[in-house]
Design an enzyme around this catalytic site. Structure first.
Site, PDB file in Angstrom:
ATOM      1  N   ASP A 220       0.783  -1.190  -0.076  1.00  0.00           N
ATOM      2  CA  ASP A 220      -0.109  -0.069  -0.213  1.00  0.00           C
ATOM      3  C   ASP A 220       0.948   1.164   0.074  1.00  0.00           C
ATOM      4  OD1 ASP A 220      -2.423   1.783   0.695  1.00  0.00           O
ATOM      5  OD2 ASP A 220      -3.237  -0.204   0.541  1.00  0.00           O
ATOM      6  N   HIS A 273      -3.444   4.864  -3.520  1.00  0.00           N
ATOM      7  CA  HIS A 273      -2.799   3.766  -2.369  1.00  0.00           C
ATOM      8  C   HIS A 273      -1.348   3.428  -3.041  1.00  0.00           C
ATOM      9  CE1 HIS A 273      -6.205   3.294   0.310  1.00  0.00           C
ATOM     10  NE2 HIS A 273      -6.784   3.255  -0.635  1.00  0.00           N
ATOM     11  N   GLU A 344     -10.599   4.498  -4.202  1.00  0.00           N
ATOM     12  CA  GLU A 344     -10.514   5.544  -3.266  1.00  0.00           C
ATOM     13  C   GLU A 344      -9.343   6.714  -4.001  1.00  0.00           C
ATOM     14  OE1 GLU A 344     -11.618   4.433   1.168  1.00  0.00           O
ATOM     15  OE2 GLU A 344      -9.200   3.918   0.505  1.00  0.00           O
TER      16      GLU A 344
END
Ligand SMILES: *[C@@H]1O[C@H](CO)[C@@H](O)[C@H](O)[C@H]1NC(C)=O
Ligand SMILES: *[C@@H]1O[C@H](CO)[C@@H](O)[C@H](O)[C@H]1NC(C)=O
Ligand SMILES: *[C@@H]1O[C@H](CO)[C@@H](O)[C@H](O)[C@H]1NC(C)=O
Ligand SMILES: *[C@@H]1O[C@H](CO)[C@@H](O)[C@H](O)[C@H]1NC(C)=O
Ligand SMILES: *[C@@H]1O[C@H](CO)[C@@H](O)[C@H](O)[C@H]1NC(C)=O
Ligand SMILES: *[C@@H]1O[C@H](CO)[C@@H](O)[C@H](O)[C@H]1NC(C)=O
Ligand SMILES: *[C@@H]1O[C@H](CO)[C@@H](O)[C@H](O)[C@H]1NC(C)=O
Length: 600
Positions: A220, A273, A344
């Site tokens: 990540d 990410h 996201e």
């Protein structure tokens, strides 16, 4: 309590007689006779033509047999009849009967096709039969993967006779096959490192629960733990030289999983990410890595959680690096599926990219949805073009279709993993024609309810028990963390994720997976947060949560999952206790309702 007959109490404690222990997951169809348990004459010998062509069968049987012998398992949780209700089928109270001869000597396994590879949709069905007349356990399967499932069933029903021998309740006939071809958990080794040993422990538990997909969220924005040949500098952003995976270690995980019928599907989350690792290759391909993530002043936020960083979508140096990294990992991971993230995306992050800002300035009509589309148009062709994986299928988080921002046009053959808004998003995606993996956070996220992890948080500096008078305490709701509360096994098991779908929509659901994000997880707690709750998902997607009359069988699942937890611990998996041990030794004494049909 008054629920138990004395005989059943004795059985729960000593199990000296035959007990029809129902395995977890419950088989689709299991039929017990009543002529009485059979002893094993000694070691059960494997007889299988498939064994000469497949080490999977031989090794699988050796593992099962070693477990049977070393554990001498006494099921902790048997079922007992309860006044006014039909007996629960997870174990009949023992009746003293003659064990019929002959005793068991063989396991005969017939596999129709020993060559079928472990890929999505491979036939995992099997039948298992023990009859009074025969000295062998008869197993038939289409593939070696089905045979493995038969073994994990058999090892759960062969138990100690209490006198140093082994027995199995019989006759029994099992016809079994999964409802869904994709049954997984997700491990995140980016937020905290998870060691190979602990990953293998997850695989041990998954195999027993007949789960077949390990979704491995490799990295990540915080860390990059995978050694890359093409860019060795990426692991400079591992937490330490020890917190890394060599490619040999990864191959070991894949091999260990495959031997247990489990596919390992890697995820490299892009373009969101992404910071660690990537920025070592070329800092310019990562936008906003050095920004303040800014949730205290949401207008300026660049990430939804620390640490910020997203791949620069417009800078053309991004794509060759993506291609190299993805290409090398596609050679390492043997599964046809690859997860490429896409969740996201935070628009504010790109304020820090000259390339993106200039791209917007060139044409005032451009939107962030157009930017998301630019990613899809430039990255997906790279992801789909893998010569050594001609059957490549991609998985993305649903955000790329449903969030703000989202792309306009995402190829319909990309599988969407749904995590927001429960049934609503599942209905939406399946109506659009996408195949869907169900991971609804409100039901299946195993990391929820442990409180927020971000520090210097004044919302905790409150001198009363927080409630509605403290709006938004702990990111939405009691128990803290953005997806609070904690998901109990009953919450997971009771999730009817096909509710109100048409048959056509429901056919687009390929299965489900429970993620365990690891902001607050490392080797010390991974197994106790994952298990035995993931086993509730395992049964939900293997044989469902309803009996053949269509009624929810959650209360019947209770003794299965309590017993299975004990079995996991005995097998070396550090699964958490769910109840005081009294509750497992006294079936249904800890139920909230006496009425056993109250869950519908
Ligand atoms: C379950 O198996 C039994 C015994 O083989 C059989 O009689 C019955 O029809 C099966 N039930 C279903 C629903 O397949
Ligand atoms: C094992 O492989 C050989 C050679 O490919 C084949 O002839 C034989 O039928 C196979 N046996 C089984 C049980 O599949
Ligand atoms: C990015 O720019 C937009 C538009 O000027 C602004 O509204 C937003 O607050 C900025 N975000 C950040 C993180 O700077
Ligand atoms: C990126 O764009 C520049 C300027 O147009 C060009 O010179 C360069 O070759 C491009 N690089 C790649 C990898 O496409
Ligand atoms: C799915 O959701 C999107 C975004 O909210 C919406 O525009 C679209 O109409 C929905 N489609 C269906 C089929 O529900
Ligand atoms: C399913 O549809 C029915 C009929 O439209 C509706 O009453 C019900 O609320 C829906 N269930 C869910 C969980 O959305
Ligand atoms: C048990 O609960 C169900 C569902 O609420 C109800 O229909 C049934 O009448 C109850 N049974 C008894 C014996 O109370």
């Amino acid at each position: 309590m008054h629920l138990l007959q004395p005989l059943a109490v004795l059985a729960a404690v000593t199990a000296v007689a035959g007990v029809a222990v129902n395995p977890l997951p419950a088989p689709r169809n299991i039929t017990w006779g009543s002529s009485g348990p059979k002893h094993l004459a000694g070691p059960l010998t494997l007889r299988s033509a498939a064994a000469s062509n497949s080490t999977i069968v031989t090794e699988g049987w050796n593992r099962a047999w070693e477990t049977i012998v070393s554990l001498q398992w006494v099921p902790a949780a048997t079922e007992a009849p309860i006044a006014h209700y039909a007996p629960f089928p997870t174990g009949v109270p023992p009746v003293k009967r003659e064990a019929p001869s002959p005793s068991l000597r063989y396991v005969d396994v017939q596999v129709a096709d020993v060559t079928a590879d472990l890929q999505h949709g491979v036939d995992e069905s099997y039948t298992l039969e023990i009859t009074a007349e025969s000295s062998s356990v008869e197993i038939r399967s289409q593939t070696v993967w089905g045979a493995l499932h038969a073994f994990t069933t058999l090892q759960q029903i062969v138990i100690s006779d209490g006198h140093g021998g082994l027995l199995v309740e019989q006759p029994v006939r099992i016809e079994d096959a999964p409802l869904y071809p994709y049954r997984g958990i997700m491990v995140d080794s980016g937020r905290n490192y998870i060691s190979v040993g602990k990953i293998l422990e997850q695989l041990d538990a998954m195999a027993l629960a007949k789960m077949n997909v390990l979704h491995w969220h490799l990295d990540d924005s915080q860390s990059w733990p995978v050694h890359m040949k093409v860019y060795p500098e990426m692991t400079l952003d591992a937490y330490s030289p020890r917190d890394t995976f060599s490619q040999e270690a990864i191959r070991r995980v894949i091999g260990y999983a495959r031997a247990r019928g489990i596919r390992v599907i890697p995820e490299v989350d892009m373009p969101g990410h992404s910071a660690a690792g990537w920025k070592q290759v070329d800092p310019t391909i990562v936008a906003c890595a050095d920004s303040w993530w800014s949730n205290d002043d949401w207008t300026y936020h660049t990430a939804v959680e620390p640490t910020p960083g997203q791949l620069d979508i417009i800078y053309n140096g991004t794509y060759p690096v993506v291609q190299q990294v993805y290409g090398e990992l596609s050679g390492l991971f043997t599964d046809d599926f690859f997860h490429v993230g896409a969740d996201e995306l935070q628009t504010g992050c790109y304020n820090f990219s000259h390339y993106v800002m200039e791209w917007f300035a060139e044409d005032a009509s451009r939107t962030y949805d157009d930017l998301a589309q630019y990613w899809v148009d430039h990255a997906v062709p790279i992801f789909q073009n893998v010569p050594e994986r001609p059957n490549r299928r991609l998985i993305m988080w649903e955000d790329i279709v449903l969030s703000t921002p989202h792309a306009h046009d995402v190829p319909k053959d990309i599988i969407m993993q749904s995590w927001n808004n429960g049934l609503t998003n599942i209905a939406n995606l399946t109506a659009l024609g996408y195949d869907v993996i169900v991971s609804s956070a409100d039901f299946f996220y195993l990391d929820c309810g442990y409180g927020g992890f971000v520090t210097n948080d004044p919302r905790y500096d409150v001198m009363a028990n927080p409630d509605a008078s403290v709006p938004n305490f702990n990111y939405l709701g009691d128990g803290g963390s953005w997806c609070a509360p904690y998901k109990t096994w009953q919450r997971i098991y009771d999730y009817d994720f096909t509710t109100n779908l048409t048959d056509e929509q429901a056919a687009h659901i390929i299965g489900a997976a429970s993620p365990l994000w690891s902001e607050q997880v490392d080797d010390v707690v991974i197994s106790s947060k994952m298990w035995p709750r993931a086993a509730a998902l395992a049964e939900l997607v293997w044989s469902g949560n309803r009996d053949k009359n269509g009624n929810k069988r959650t209360t019947l699942m209770t003794q299965r999952i309590l017993n299975f937890r004990e079995y996991l611990v005995a097998n070396g998996v550090q699964a958490a206790p769910l109840v005081p041990k009294y509750c497992l030794q006294h079936p249904h004494s800890c139920d909230l309702y006496y009425n056993q049909s109250v869950i519908q």
